[in-house]
Design an enzyme around this catalytic site. Sequence first.
Site, mmCIF file in Angstrom:
data_model
loop_
_atom_site.group_PDB
_atom_site.id
_atom_site.type_symbol
_atom_site.label_atom_id
_atom_site.label_comp_id
_atom_site.label_asym_id
_atom_site.label_seq_id
_atom_site.Cartn_x
_atom_site.Cartn_y
_atom_site.Cartn_z
ATOM 1 N N LEU A 78 12.687 -21.366 -17.877
ATOM 2 C CA LEU A 78 11.866 -21.278 -19.068
ATOM 3 C C LEU A 78 10.618 -20.430 -18.849
ATOM 4 C CD1 LEU A 78 11.296 -22.248 -21.965
ATOM 5 C CD2 LEU A 78 10.102 -24.214 -20.965
ATOM 6 N N ASP A 79 10.448 -19.418 -19.708
ATOM 7 C CA ASP A 79 9.242 -18.583 -19.749
ATOM 8 C C ASP A 79 8.930 -17.884 -18.427
ATOM 9 O OD1 ASP A 79 8.833 -19.315 -22.397
ATOM 10 O OD2 ASP A 79 7.636 -21.054 -21.844
ATOM 11 N N SER A 80 9.969 -17.617 -17.636
ATOM 12 C CA SER A 80 9.741 -16.946 -16.355
ATOM 13 C C SER A 80 10.423 -15.586 -16.280
ATOM 14 C CB SER A 80 10.236 -17.833 -15.200
ATOM 15 O OG SER A 80 9.498 -19.025 -15.133
#
Length: 329
Positions: A272-274
């Site tokens: 997530l969000d990386s």
Amino acid sequence: MIRRVSTTSSLSATALGSFMKWSFKSSHFHGESLDSSVSPLLIPGVHVFHCPDVVGIVAKLSDCIAAKGGNILGYDVFVPENKNVFYSRSEFIFDPVKWPRSQMGEDFETIARKFNAMSSVVRVPSLDPKYKIALLLSKQDHCLVEMLHKWQDGKLPVDITCVISNHERAPNTHIMRFLQRHGISYHYLPTTDQNKIEEEILELVKDTDFIVLARYMQVVLSGNFLKGYGKDVINIHHGLLPSFKGRSPAKQAFDAGVKLIGATTHFVTEELDSGPIIEQMVERVSHRDNLRSFVQKSEDLEKKCLMKAIKSYCELRVLPYGTHKTVVF
């Protein structure tokens, strides 16, 4: 480290001489659209290249364009320090009669094989089909509205095939009337923690070139989904990464008294969000902002950041750099 073409570069004298024969008609290399107004016969093209770094790449690519009567308008090169890798993006104009589009692809492919390129992509906007995209979103409409209006005005170089949401919308709303008027299908697919309906989404997006998550709150797409789709997924995040997580991020930041807000557009990965970051924007806020102005500034940043990232992507300005980074020319 950015490598610029100069007499101190690693090009041989012969190769450098060959390269310098071709004048650059514009010094505005960054962020400007190609202009084919030089001649009604000439149209613009873009080529990006990613390969192991060796001497002579720039000369070979330049000679390829010049040999077909093309003319380079802008050329950008990036060679990371202490890494044996080369990135380039060239903007050029050419006569499609003298250099047919199919032949152009073959010519650049020949160079790609010569230099064992990891990526070699050429695009002629006036001849090639527009990218087909699908938009995924939840309840918030601001990014969707911005994209639809830019698309209608011809400022978003894509074809929107469908809009998919896990939030139902009434048929008489402005957005639904707009979609119906322009023949863009809307699919309401409710999701749960147990059923993310990824198979249904994959079926709807199978013919697209990339997906845009325009504030889609179910952003944790599984590895099976990403592998099954096999193409890029771009997400707009509500802040600078890392940032406030969970519900009401703008209110969290507001309550914390932050003085800088932002937005981040990035590629989607299993974590997530990386994913690799494409674009980030920031704006200052102060004690004079109330919650309403704070949220408005945040949403404006998200719209601008997403639009700029998609435009850069469609103009072949974005290249993968290692595992977690991007080169954005």
